[in-house]
Design an enzyme around this catalytic site. Sequence first.
Site, PDB file in Angstrom:
ATOM      1  N   ARG A 114       0.801  -1.232  -0.076  1.00  0.00           N
ATOM      2  CA  ARG A 114      -0.004  -0.135  -0.029  1.00  0.00           C
ATOM      3  C   ARG A 114       0.877   1.189  -0.020  1.00  0.00           C
ATOM      4  NH1 ARG A 114      -4.395   2.852   0.961  1.00  0.00           N
ATOM      5  NH2 ARG A 114      -3.967   4.345   2.360  1.00  0.00           N
ATOM      6  N   ARG A 170     -10.407   4.391  -3.347  1.00  0.00           N
ATOM      7  CA  ARG A 170      -9.479   4.102  -2.648  1.00  0.00           C
ATOM      8  C   ARG A 170      -9.110   5.090  -1.267  1.00  0.00           C
ATOM      9  NH1 ARG A 170      -7.547  -1.106  -4.177  1.00  0.00           N
ATOM     10  NH2 ARG A 170      -8.385  -1.164  -6.281  1.00  0.00           N
ATOM     11  N   ILE A 171      -8.753   4.620  -0.125  1.00  0.00           N
ATOM     12  CA  ILE A 171      -8.018   5.353   0.829  1.00  0.00           C
ATOM     13  C   ILE A 171      -7.005   5.961   0.756  1.00  0.00           C
ATOM     14  CG2 ILE A 171      -7.665   5.692   3.127  1.00  0.00           C
ATOM     15  CD1 ILE A 171     -10.413   4.563   2.807  1.00  0.00           C
ATOM     16  N   LEU A 172      -6.759   7.365   0.602  1.00  0.00           N
ATOM     17  CA  LEU A 172      -5.389   7.936   0.343  1.00  0.00           C
ATOM     18  C   LEU A 172      -4.499   7.796   1.514  1.00  0.00           C
ATOM     19  CD1 LEU A 172      -6.752  11.107  -1.746  1.00  0.00           C
ATOM     20  CD2 LEU A 172      -5.725   9.034  -2.662  1.00  0.00           C
ATOM     21  N   ASN A 197     -13.046  15.250  -1.373  1.00  0.00           N
ATOM     22  CA  ASN A 197     -13.617  14.321  -1.607  1.00  0.00           C
ATOM     23  C   ASN A 197     -15.137  14.524  -1.640  1.00  0.00           C
ATOM     24  OD1 ASN A 197     -14.117  11.438  -2.032  1.00  0.00           O
ATOM     25  ND2 ASN A 197     -14.783  11.357  -0.152  1.00  0.00           N
ATOM     26  N   HIS A 222     -18.768  12.619  -1.420  1.00  0.00           N
ATOM     27  CA  HIS A 222     -19.409  11.238  -0.691  1.00  0.00           C
ATOM     28  C   HIS A 222     -20.898  11.396  -0.723  1.00  0.00           C
ATOM     29  CE1 HIS A 222     -19.363   7.748   1.838  1.00  0.00           C
ATOM     30  NE2 HIS A 222     -20.201   8.481   2.518  1.00  0.00           N
ATOM     31  N   ASP A 228      -8.795  13.797   5.121  1.00  0.00           N
ATOM     32  CA  ASP A 228      -7.688  13.907   6.301  1.00  0.00           C
ATOM     33  C   ASP A 228      -7.398  12.195   6.238  1.00  0.00           C
ATOM     34  OD1 ASP A 228      -9.931  12.487   7.573  1.00  0.00           O
ATOM     35  OD2 ASP A 228      -9.843  14.057   9.376  1.00  0.00           O
ATOM     36  N   GLY A 273      -8.617   9.820   8.118  1.00  0.00           N
ATOM     37  CA  GLY A 273      -9.577   8.911   8.558  1.00  0.00           C
ATOM     38  C   GLY A 273     -10.321   8.851   7.075  1.00  0.00           C
TER      39      GLY A 273
HETATM   40  C1  GAR Z   1     -20.302   9.478  -6.338  1.00  0.00           C
HETATM   41  O1  GAR Z   1     -21.607   9.238  -5.838  1.00  0.00           O
HETATM   42  C2  GAR Z   1     -19.265   9.687  -5.204  1.00  0.00           C
HETATM   43  O2  GAR Z   1     -19.835  10.231  -4.159  1.00  0.00           O
HETATM   44  C3  GAR Z   1     -19.124   8.052  -4.715  1.00  0.00           C
HETATM   45  O3  GAR Z   1     -18.913   7.279  -6.135  1.00  0.00           O
HETATM   46  C4  GAR Z   1     -19.565   8.290  -6.992  1.00  0.00           C
HETATM   47  C5  GAR Z   1     -18.984   8.339  -8.436  1.00  0.00           C
HETATM   48  O4  GAR Z   1     -19.916   8.586  -9.166  1.00  0.00           O
HETATM   49  N1  GAR Z   1     -18.046   7.944  -4.225  1.00  0.00           N
HETATM   50  C6  GAR Z   1     -17.748   7.157  -3.008  1.00  0.00           C
HETATM   51  O5  GAR Z   1     -18.852   6.417  -2.833  1.00  0.00           O
HETATM   52  C7  GAR Z   1     -16.598   7.259  -2.288  1.00  0.00           C
HETATM   53  N2  GAR Z   1     -16.792   6.595  -0.822  1.00  0.00           N
HETATM   54  P1  GAR Z   1     -19.391   8.955 -10.712  1.00  0.00           P
HETATM   55  O6  GAR Z   1     -18.167   8.077 -11.179  1.00  0.00           O
HETATM   56  O7  GAR Z   1     -20.286   8.911 -11.756  1.00  0.00           O
HETATM   57  O8  GAR Z   1     -18.611  10.361 -10.742  1.00  0.00           O
END
Ligand code: GAR
Length: 213
Positions: free
Chosen positions: A78, A104-106, A120, A122, A154, A156
Amino acid sequence: MSAEESVGAVAPRRPRIVVLISGSGTNLQALLDACRDGELTADIVAVGADRTDAAGLHRAATSGVPTFVVPPADFTGRQAWDEALASQIALFEPTWVVSAGFMRILGAAVLSAFPNRIINTHPALLPSFPGAHAVSDALSYGVKVTGCTVHLIDQGVDTGPVLAQRSLRIEPEDDEHTLHERIKEVERELLVEVVDQLCRHTVHVVGREVKLT
Ligand code: GAR
């Protein structure tokens, strides 16, 4: 022509954005469109992915944006992957790094290379439902309202200071797919708005508080 207007004057550099993706890249597309339409005064200088089959890579190529792929399987561990990712991103000298569906977690190398400069998006109202299954977790829990969060990254998992959130009602007929699609409609708008704000302001982070001046 005054001295300041002379040919030697250097125009301020436009904000440079590297977007990280893993999948379809509709949030990336919203950022690309906003740059093209002048809604966002910034340049998407590169798109990075952790997998070669991320459909969003085609969106970048179609817009003439350079791409790079750093698959974890190519590395011994990793940390080596994280260091390679940090080096790739750094080549493009970004003002902001946007994780838009990057699953992925950075790690420490990326975080320390771009402190408070990685955001990010979410698909839930954090701190509820962090992690990779936010939409199905919200449905399983039975909440009636969910939404999306754009936050600074961050160390987490989805714990960094919140920049903006938007909510929407869960309808009785929603399944994971329909709900996620409705969240993404709102999310794309919110992401463009937040990135625009970040590009126009100086950002001060004190604890969990983020101030733009
Ligand atoms: C988005 O809804 C984003 O918030 C989520 O993946 C989707 C990507 O959509 N990310 C996560 O769940 C991260 N934990 P996209 O590829 O169509 O932009």
